[in-house]
Design an enzyme around this catalytic site. Sequence first.
Site, PDB file in Angstrom:
ATOM      1  N   CYS A  65       4.763   9.136  -0.115  1.00 18.26           N
ATOM      2  CA  CYS A  65       3.355   9.517  -0.127  1.00 18.26           C
ATOM      3  C   CYS A  65       3.167  10.484  -1.278  1.00 18.26           C
ATOM      4  O   CYS A  65       3.866  11.499  -1.366  1.00 18.26           O
ATOM      5  CB  CYS A  65       2.940  10.165   1.194  1.00 18.26           C
ATOM      6  SG  CYS A  65       1.209  10.668   1.167  1.00 18.26           S
TER       7      CYS A  65
ATOM      8  N   ASN B 110       9.553   4.173   3.241  1.00 19.26           N
ATOM      9  CA  ASN B 110       9.352   3.791   4.635  1.00 19.26           C
ATOM     10  C   ASN B 110      10.603   3.094   5.164  1.00 19.26           C
ATOM     11  O   ASN B 110      11.450   2.632   4.389  1.00 19.26           O
ATOM     12  CB  ASN B 110       8.203   2.769   4.727  1.00 19.26           C
ATOM     13  CG  ASN B 110       6.868   3.365   4.406  1.00 19.26           C
ATOM     14  OD1 ASN B 110       6.548   3.591   3.260  1.00 19.26           O
ATOM     15  ND2 ASN B 110       6.079   3.619   5.433  1.00 19.26           N
TER      16      ASN B 110
ATOM     17  N   HIS C  22       9.357   7.009   8.145  1.00 21.97           N
ATOM     18  CA  HIS C  22       9.969   7.057   6.819  1.00 21.97           C
ATOM     19  C   HIS C  22      11.457   7.377   7.034  1.00 21.97           C
ATOM     20  O   HIS C  22      11.833   7.980   8.033  1.00 21.97           O
ATOM     21  CB  HIS C  22       9.267   8.094   5.940  1.00 21.97           C
ATOM     22  CG  HIS C  22       7.905   7.640   5.470  1.00 21.97           C
ATOM     23  ND1 HIS C  22       7.661   7.212   4.192  1.00 21.97           N
ATOM     24  CD2 HIS C  22       6.731   7.511   6.131  1.00 21.97           C
ATOM     25  CE1 HIS C  22       6.382   6.857   4.070  1.00 21.97           C
ATOM     26  NE2 HIS C  22       5.794   7.026   5.239  1.00 21.97           N
TER      27      HIS C  22
ATOM     28  N   HIS D 275       5.288   4.670  12.680  1.00 16.09           N
ATOM     29  CA  HIS D 275       5.339   4.577  11.215  1.00 16.09           C
ATOM     30  C   HIS D 275       6.393   5.569  10.740  1.00 16.09           C
ATOM     31  O   HIS D 275       6.117   6.764  10.607  1.00 16.09           O
ATOM     32  CB  HIS D 275       3.935   4.924  10.675  1.00 16.09           C
ATOM     33  CG  HIS D 275       3.789   4.886   9.192  1.00 16.09           C
ATOM     34  ND1 HIS D 275       3.103   3.885   8.539  1.00 16.09           N
ATOM     35  CD2 HIS D 275       4.202   5.740   8.236  1.00 16.09           C
ATOM     36  CE1 HIS D 275       3.113   4.125   7.233  1.00 16.09           C
ATOM     37  NE2 HIS D 275       3.766   5.246   7.024  1.00 16.09           N
TER      38      HIS D 275
ATOM     39  N   ARG E  21       0.829  -1.208   0.000  1.00 18.51           N
ATOM     40  CA  ARG E  21       0.000   0.000   0.000  1.00 18.51           C
ATOM     41  C   ARG E  21       0.869   1.266   0.000  1.00 18.51           C
ATOM     42  O   ARG E  21       0.959   1.974  -0.998  1.00 18.51           O
ATOM     43  CB  ARG E  21      -0.954  -0.028   1.220  1.00 18.51           C
ATOM     44  CG  ARG E  21      -2.087   0.976   1.169  1.00 18.51           C
ATOM     45  CD  ARG E  21      -1.723   2.375   1.563  1.00 18.51           C
ATOM     46  NE  ARG E  21      -1.126   2.457   2.907  1.00 18.51           N
ATOM     47  CZ  ARG E  21      -0.542   3.546   3.373  1.00 18.51           C
ATOM     48  NH1 ARG E  21      -0.485   4.637   2.633  1.00 18.51           N
ATOM     49  NH2 ARG E  21       0.017   3.568   4.575  1.00 18.51           N
TER      50      ARG E  21
END
Length: 312
Positions: free
Chosen positions: A250, A259, A219, A217, A20
Amino acid sequence: MPVRAEGLPARVRIHEVGPRDGLQNESSLVPVEVKAEFITRLAAAGLGTVEATSFVHPKWVPQLADAEQLMPRLDGLTEAHPGLRLPVLVPNERGLDRALELGVTDIAVFASATETFARRNLNRSAGEALEMFRPVVQRAGQAGVPTRGYLSMCFGDPWEGPVPAAQVVDFGVRLLELGCTELSLGDTIGVATAGQVTELLAAFDRAGVPVGRIAVHFHDTYGQALANTLAALRCGVTTVDASAGGLGGCPYAKSATGNLATEDLVWMLHGLGIETGVDLRALVATSGWMAGRLGRPSPSRAVQALLGGTAG
Ligand code: HMG
Ligand code: MG
Protein backbone atom coordinates in the site's frame (compact mmCIF):
# COMPACT_ATOMS: atom_id res chain seq x y z
CA MET A 1 -4.60 -36.69 -2.43
CA PRO A 2 -6.43 -33.76 -0.81
CA VAL A 3 -7.50 -34.19 2.81
CA ARG A 4 -9.99 -31.78 4.35
CA ALA A 5 -9.67 -31.18 8.08
CA GLU A 6 -12.88 -31.01 10.05
CA GLY A 7 -14.64 -27.67 10.31
CA LEU A 8 -13.42 -26.20 7.01
CA PRO A 9 -15.72 -24.99 4.22
CA ALA A 10 -16.28 -26.96 0.99
CA ARG A 11 -15.72 -23.91 -1.18
CA VAL A 12 -13.91 -20.59 -0.83
CA ARG A 13 -14.47 -17.50 -2.95
CA ILE A 14 -11.20 -15.81 -3.80
CA HIS A 15 -11.36 -12.03 -4.20
CA GLU A 16 -8.39 -11.35 -6.47
CA VAL A 17 -6.77 -7.97 -5.80
CA GLY A 18 -3.55 -8.19 -7.84
CA PRO A 19 -4.46 -5.66 -10.55
CA ARG A 20 -5.47 -3.11 -7.89
CA ASP A 21 -3.67 -3.74 -4.59
CA GLY A 22 -0.71 -5.27 -6.42
CA LEU A 23 -0.16 -2.77 -9.19
CA GLN A 24 -0.95 0.32 -7.08
CA ASN A 25 2.31 -0.34 -5.28
CA GLU A 26 4.59 -0.89 -8.27
CA SER A 27 7.25 1.77 -8.72
CA SER A 28 7.00 1.48 -12.51
CA LEU A 29 3.86 2.37 -14.44
CA VAL A 30 2.39 -0.72 -16.09
CA PRO A 31 0.97 -0.03 -19.58
CA VAL A 32 -2.82 -0.21 -19.77
CA GLU A 33 -2.78 -3.01 -22.35
CA VAL A 34 -0.65 -5.14 -19.98
CA LYS A 35 -3.16 -4.51 -17.17
CA ALA A 36 -6.04 -5.52 -19.45
CA GLU A 37 -4.26 -8.71 -20.45
CA PHE A 38 -3.44 -9.47 -16.80
CA ILE A 39 -7.11 -9.19 -15.80
CA THR A 40 -8.24 -11.17 -18.86
CA ARG A 41 -5.82 -13.98 -17.99
CA LEU A 42 -6.89 -13.99 -14.33
CA ALA A 43 -10.53 -14.36 -15.38
CA ALA A 44 -9.56 -17.15 -17.79
CA ALA A 45 -7.75 -18.91 -14.92
CA GLY A 46 -11.11 -19.14 -13.15
CA LEU A 47 -11.01 -16.23 -10.72
CA GLY A 48 -14.62 -15.08 -10.38
CA THR A 49 -13.84 -11.73 -8.73
CA VAL A 50 -10.99 -9.59 -10.00
CA GLU A 51 -10.61 -6.11 -8.47
CA ALA A 52 -9.65 -4.14 -11.55
CA THR A 53 -8.51 -0.66 -10.50
CA SER A 54 -9.31 2.43 -8.37
CA PHE A 55 -11.16 5.64 -9.13
CA VAL A 56 -9.11 7.62 -6.62
CA HIS A 57 -7.30 10.90 -7.17
CA PRO A 58 -4.73 10.24 -9.93
CA LYS A 59 -2.08 12.22 -8.03
CA TRP A 60 -2.52 10.01 -4.97
CA VAL A 61 -2.11 6.74 -6.89
CA PRO A 62 -0.56 7.49 -10.30
CA GLN A 63 -0.18 3.76 -10.98
CA LEU A 64 -3.96 3.50 -11.40
CA ALA A 65 -4.55 6.85 -13.11
CA ASP A 66 -5.55 5.03 -16.30
CA ALA A 67 -8.83 3.63 -14.90
CA GLU A 68 -10.84 5.38 -17.66
CA GLN A 69 -8.66 3.75 -20.32
CA LEU A 70 -8.64 0.34 -18.65
CA MET A 71 -12.33 -0.36 -18.02
CA PRO A 72 -13.49 -0.13 -21.67
CA ARG A 73 -10.79 -2.67 -22.56
CA LEU A 74 -12.53 -5.15 -20.26
CA ASP A 75 -15.85 -4.85 -22.11
CA GLY A 76 -16.98 -8.30 -23.13
CA LEU A 77 -15.05 -10.06 -20.36
CA THR A 78 -18.12 -10.55 -18.20
CA GLU A 79 -20.00 -12.03 -21.18
CA ALA A 80 -17.09 -14.40 -21.84
CA HIS A 81 -17.07 -15.42 -18.15
CA PRO A 82 -20.64 -15.40 -16.80
CA GLY A 83 -20.75 -14.41 -13.13
CA LEU A 84 -17.40 -12.59 -13.30
CA ARG A 85 -17.31 -9.47 -11.08
CA LEU A 86 -14.84 -6.64 -11.68
CA PRO A 87 -15.06 -4.36 -8.61
CA VAL A 88 -13.20 -1.08 -8.35
CA LEU A 89 -12.17 1.11 -5.40
CA VAL A 90 -14.08 4.36 -5.00
CA PRO A 91 -13.29 6.81 -2.17
CA ASN A 92 -15.91 9.50 -2.73
CA GLU A 93 -18.77 10.73 -4.93
CA ARG A 94 -16.36 11.99 -7.58
CA GLY A 95 -14.91 8.49 -7.83
CA LEU A 96 -18.41 7.00 -7.93
CA ASP A 97 -19.44 9.29 -10.80
CA ARG A 98 -16.38 8.24 -12.78
CA ALA A 99 -17.06 4.55 -12.12
CA LEU A 100 -20.79 4.67 -12.90
CA GLU A 101 -20.13 6.52 -16.14
CA LEU A 102 -18.14 3.49 -17.27
CA GLY A 103 -20.84 1.00 -16.28
CA VAL A 104 -19.01 -0.43 -13.26
CA THR A 105 -21.23 -2.93 -11.39
CA ASP A 106 -19.35 -3.45 -8.09
CA ILE A 107 -17.46 -0.95 -5.96
CA ALA A 108 -15.51 -0.88 -2.71
CA VAL A 109 -14.94 1.90 -0.22
CA PHE A 110 -11.93 1.75 2.11
CA ALA A 111 -11.99 2.88 5.71
CA SER A 112 -9.34 2.77 8.40
CA ALA A 113 -9.52 1.42 11.94
CA THR A 114 -6.87 3.96 12.96
CA GLU A 115 -6.77 7.75 12.81
CA THR A 116 -3.23 8.07 11.46
CA PHE A 117 -3.80 5.84 8.46
CA ALA A 118 -7.15 7.53 7.71
CA ARG A 119 -5.33 10.88 7.54
CA ARG A 120 -2.53 9.52 5.38
CA ASN A 121 -4.69 7.48 3.03
CA LEU A 122 -7.84 9.59 2.79
CA ASN A 123 -6.79 13.03 4.04
CA ARG A 124 -9.41 13.07 6.81
CA SER A 125 -10.21 11.53 10.19
CA ALA A 126 -11.54 7.96 10.32
CA GLY A 127 -15.01 9.27 11.20
CA GLU A 128 -14.96 11.90 8.44
CA ALA A 129 -13.99 9.17 5.97
CA LEU A 130 -17.09 7.19 6.92
CA GLU A 131 -19.20 10.29 6.29
CA MET A 132 -17.51 10.65 2.88
CA PHE A 133 -18.56 7.09 2.07
CA ARG A 134 -22.19 7.47 3.20
CA PRO A 135 -23.56 9.06 -0.01
CA VAL A 136 -21.31 6.79 -2.10
CA VAL A 137 -22.80 3.59 -0.66
CA GLN A 138 -26.30 5.04 -0.80
CA ARG A 139 -26.11 6.20 -4.42
CA ALA A 140 -24.38 3.00 -5.51
CA GLY A 141 -27.20 1.00 -3.92
CA GLN A 142 -29.80 3.08 -5.76
CA ALA A 143 -27.95 2.24 -9.00
CA GLY A 144 -28.01 -1.47 -8.13
CA VAL A 145 -24.27 -1.53 -7.43
CA PRO A 146 -23.21 -3.37 -4.25
CA THR A 147 -20.42 -1.89 -2.12
CA ARG A 148 -17.73 -3.85 -0.33
CA GLY A 149 -16.29 -2.11 2.71
CA TYR A 150 -12.58 -2.48 3.37
CA LEU A 151 -11.26 -1.80 6.83
CA SER A 152 -7.50 -1.29 7.05
CA MET A 153 -5.08 -1.65 9.98
CA CYS A 154 -7.27 -4.22 11.75
CA PHE A 155 -4.37 -5.72 13.74
CA GLY A 156 -1.53 -3.24 13.81
CA ASP A 157 -0.67 0.19 12.50
CA PRO A 158 2.90 1.35 11.73
CA TRP A 159 2.36 4.64 13.59
CA GLU A 160 -0.06 3.63 16.37
CA GLY A 161 1.06 0.06 17.14
CA PRO A 162 -1.38 -2.72 18.08
CA VAL A 163 -5.03 -1.92 17.34
CA PRO A 164 -7.63 -2.98 19.94
CA ALA A 165 -10.26 -5.42 18.63
CA ALA A 166 -13.09 -3.26 20.05
CA GLN A 167 -11.94 -0.31 17.91
CA VAL A 168 -11.90 -2.52 14.80
CA VAL A 169 -15.35 -3.92 15.51
CA ASP A 170 -16.71 -0.41 16.05
CA PHE A 171 -15.55 0.80 12.62
CA GLY A 172 -16.49 -2.50 10.94
CA VAL A 173 -20.03 -2.35 12.24
CA ARG A 174 -20.32 1.29 11.15
CA LEU A 175 -19.22 0.37 7.62
CA LEU A 176 -21.87 -2.35 7.45
CA GLU A 177 -24.47 0.07 8.84
CA LEU A 178 -23.68 2.42 5.95
CA GLY A 179 -24.99 -0.34 3.69
CA CYS A 180 -21.84 -2.20 2.67
CA THR A 181 -22.74 -5.75 1.69
CA GLU A 182 -19.40 -7.21 2.71
CA LEU A 183 -16.65 -6.25 5.15
CA SER A 184 -13.03 -7.07 4.29
CA LEU A 185 -10.75 -7.03 7.34
CA GLY A 186 -7.31 -5.84 6.27
CA ASP A 187 -4.04 -6.70 7.95
CA THR A 188 -2.53 -3.92 5.88
CA ILE A 189 1.02 -4.30 7.19
CA GLY A 190 0.91 -8.06 7.68
CA VAL A 191 1.63 -8.19 11.43
CA ALA A 192 -1.26 -10.41 12.60
CA THR A 193 -0.84 -13.90 13.97
CA ALA A 194 -3.48 -16.64 14.00
CA GLY A 195 -4.70 -16.20 17.58
CA GLN A 196 -5.42 -12.53 16.95
CA VAL A 197 -7.44 -13.43 13.86
CA THR A 198 -9.56 -15.86 15.85
CA GLU A 199 -10.00 -13.28 18.61
CA LEU A 200 -11.10 -10.52 16.20
CA LEU A 201 -13.57 -12.78 14.39
CA ALA A 202 -15.02 -13.85 17.74
CA ALA A 203 -15.44 -10.18 18.65
CA PHE A 204 -17.37 -9.55 15.41
CA ASP A 205 -19.50 -12.60 16.15
CA ARG A 206 -20.31 -11.23 19.62
CA ALA A 207 -21.27 -7.92 17.97
CA GLY A 208 -23.85 -9.81 15.89
CA VAL A 209 -22.06 -9.59 12.52
CA PRO A 210 -22.69 -12.79 10.52
CA VAL A 211 -19.41 -14.38 9.47
CA GLY A 212 -20.81 -14.76 5.94
CA ARG A 213 -20.44 -11.01 5.52
CA ILE A 214 -16.77 -10.99 6.49
CA ALA A 215 -13.78 -11.43 4.19
CA VAL A 216 -10.13 -11.47 5.21
CA HIS A 217 -7.33 -9.53 3.54
CA PHE A 218 -3.87 -10.54 4.65
CA HIS A 219 -0.49 -9.17 3.69
CA ASP A 220 2.43 -11.56 4.03
CA THR A 221 5.12 -9.37 5.63
CA TYR A 222 6.01 -11.92 8.32
CA GLY A 223 4.99 -15.04 6.37
CA GLN A 224 1.81 -15.43 8.43
CA ALA A 225 -0.83 -14.85 5.77
CA LEU A 226 -1.62 -18.53 5.12
CA ALA A 227 -1.72 -19.44 8.82
CA ASN A 228 -4.01 -16.47 9.41
CA THR A 229 -6.22 -17.55 6.53
CA LEU A 230 -6.56 -21.05 7.94
CA ALA A 231 -7.52 -19.58 11.31
CA ALA A 232 -10.19 -17.48 9.59
CA LEU A 233 -11.55 -20.47 7.66
CA ARG A 234 -11.89 -22.35 10.95
CA CYS A 235 -14.04 -19.46 12.20
CA GLY A 236 -16.36 -19.83 9.18
CA VAL A 237 -14.94 -17.22 6.79
CA THR A 238 -15.39 -18.28 3.14
CA THR A 239 -14.16 -15.18 1.24
CA VAL A 240 -10.41 -14.61 1.08
CA ASP A 241 -8.58 -11.76 -0.65
CA ALA A 242 -5.34 -12.59 -2.43
CA SER A 243 -3.07 -11.17 -5.08
CA ALA A 244 -1.72 -13.12 -8.05
CA GLY A 245 2.00 -13.70 -7.64
CA GLY A 246 1.94 -11.98 -4.23
CA LEU A 247 2.04 -8.52 -5.78
CA GLY A 248 1.10 -5.67 -3.55
CA GLY A 249 1.42 -3.42 -0.61
CA CYS A 250 0.00 0.00 0.00
CA PRO A 251 1.64 3.26 -1.07
CA TYR A 252 0.36 5.03 2.07
CA ALA A 253 1.45 2.43 4.64
CA LYS A 254 5.19 2.07 4.99
CA SER A 255 6.15 -1.54 5.77
CA ALA A 256 3.15 -2.97 3.88
CA THR A 257 4.55 -5.71 1.67
CA GLY A 258 2.79 -7.96 -0.79
CA ASN A 259 -0.58 -9.54 -0.27
CA LEU A 260 -1.08 -13.22 0.35
CA ALA A 261 -0.21 -14.77 -3.03
CA THR A 262 -3.23 -16.28 -4.76
CA GLU A 263 -1.14 -19.28 -5.85
CA ASP A 264 -0.04 -20.03 -2.27
CA LEU A 265 -3.67 -19.78 -1.18
CA VAL A 266 -4.95 -22.03 -3.99
CA TRP A 267 -2.24 -24.61 -3.26
CA MET A 268 -3.35 -24.80 0.36
CA LEU A 269 -7.08 -24.80 -0.40
CA HIS A 270 -6.88 -27.47 -3.09
CA GLY A 271 -4.66 -29.55 -0.83
CA LEU A 272 -7.43 -29.33 1.75
CA GLY A 273 -10.01 -30.46 -0.81
CA ILE A 274 -11.61 -26.98 -0.82
CA GLU A 275 -13.01 -25.88 -4.18
CA THR A 276 -12.00 -22.52 -5.67
CA GLY A 277 -12.77 -22.87 -9.37
CA VAL A 278 -9.20 -21.74 -10.11
CA ASP A 279 -6.86 -23.46 -12.57
CA LEU A 280 -3.60 -23.21 -10.64
CA ARG A 281 -1.33 -23.86 -13.63
CA ALA A 282 -2.99 -21.15 -15.71
CA LEU A 283 -2.70 -18.78 -12.75
CA VAL A 284 0.98 -19.55 -12.22
CA ALA A 285 1.66 -19.02 -15.92
CA THR A 286 -0.08 -15.63 -15.64
CA SER A 287 2.02 -14.57 -12.65
CA GLY A 288 5.19 -15.76 -14.38
CA TRP A 289 4.24 -13.66 -17.40
CA MET A 290 3.45 -10.63 -15.17
CA ALA A 291 6.77 -11.02 -13.33
CA GLY A 292 8.45 -10.77 -16.72
CA ARG A 293 6.56 -7.53 -17.47
CA LEU A 294 7.58 -6.12 -14.06
CA GLY A 295 11.17 -7.25 -14.45
CA ARG A 296 11.41 -9.13 -11.16
CA PRO A 297 10.52 -12.62 -9.91
CA SER A 298 7.28 -13.31 -8.08
CA PRO A 299 7.70 -13.59 -4.29
CA SER A 300 5.09 -16.39 -4.24
CA ARG A 301 6.54 -19.68 -3.05
CA ALA A 302 4.04 -21.66 -5.10
CA VAL A 303 4.86 -19.70 -8.25
CA GLN A 304 8.57 -20.28 -7.70
CA ALA A 305 8.07 -23.99 -7.06
CA LEU A 306 5.74 -24.57 -9.99
CA LEU A 307 7.83 -22.56 -12.42
CA GLY A 308 10.90 -24.50 -11.32
CA GLY A 309 12.67 -21.52 -9.83
CA THR A 310 12.51 -19.57 -13.09
CA ALA A 311 9.69 -17.19 -12.22
CA GLY A 312 10.11 -14.02 -14.15
P1 HMG B 1 -8.45 15.22 -1.08
O1 HMG B 1 -7.24 15.96 -1.57
O2 HMG B 1 -8.87 15.43 0.33
O3 HMG B 1 -9.68 15.48 -2.07
O4 HMG B 1 -8.19 13.69 -1.32
P2 HMG B 1 -10.75 16.64 -2.11
O5 HMG B 1 -12.09 16.02 -1.89
O6 HMG B 1 -10.34 17.77 -1.22
O7 HMG B 1 -10.65 17.14 -3.63
C1 HMG B 1 -9.46 17.76 -4.13
C2 HMG B 1 -9.43 17.66 -5.65
O8 HMG B 1 -9.31 16.30 -6.02
C3 HMG B 1 -10.70 18.18 -6.34
O9 HMG B 1 -10.29 18.76 -7.57
C4 HMG B 1 -11.48 16.94 -6.63
O10 HMG B 1 -12.35 17.04 -7.76
C5 HMG B 1 -10.37 15.95 -6.92
P3 HMG B 1 -10.25 20.36 -7.78
O11 HMG B 1 -11.67 20.80 -7.54
O12 HMG B 1 -9.29 20.86 -6.75
O13 HMG B 1 -9.75 20.50 -9.18
N1 HMG B 1 -10.81 14.58 -6.62
C6 HMG B 1 -10.78 13.55 -7.48
N2 HMG B 1 -10.37 13.43 -8.76
C7 HMG B 1 -10.50 12.21 -9.33
N3 HMG B 1 -11.03 11.14 -8.71
C8 HMG B 1 -11.45 11.21 -7.43
C9 HMG B 1 -11.32 12.47 -6.78
N4 HMG B 1 -11.63 12.88 -5.53
C10 HMG B 1 -11.32 14.16 -5.44
N5 HMG B 1 -11.97 10.15 -6.82
C11 HMG B 1 -9.03 11.46 -1.72
C12 HMG B 1 -9.15 12.73 -0.89
C13 HMG B 1 -9.89 10.40 -1.04
C14 HMG B 1 -9.52 11.77 -3.12
C15 HMG B 1 -7.55 11.04 -1.76
O14 HMG B 1 -7.08 10.96 -0.45
C16 HMG B 1 -7.32 9.72 -2.46
O15 HMG B 1 -7.53 9.60 -3.66
N6 HMG B 1 -6.90 8.69 -1.70
C17 HMG B 1 -6.71 7.34 -2.27
C18 HMG B 1 -5.64 6.61 -1.55
C19 HMG B 1 -5.56 5.20 -2.04
O16 HMG B 1 -6.06 4.83 -3.10
N7 HMG B 1 -4.88 4.33 -1.24
C20 HMG B 1 -4.70 2.94 -1.56
C21 HMG B 1 -5.97 2.11 -1.40
S1 HMG B 1 -6.35 1.60 0.26
C22 HMG B 1 -5.51 0.12 0.45
O17 HMG B 1 -4.72 -0.24 -0.39
C23 HMG B 1 -5.85 -0.77 1.59
C24 HMG B 1 -6.62 -2.02 1.17
O18 HMG B 1 -5.88 -2.81 0.24
C25 HMG B 1 -6.95 -2.90 2.38
C26 HMG B 1 -5.75 -3.16 3.30
O19 HMG B 1 -4.76 -3.75 2.87
O20 HMG B 1 -5.88 -2.75 4.45
C27 HMG B 1 -7.95 -1.65 0.50
MG1 MG C 1 -4.24 -4.32 0.83
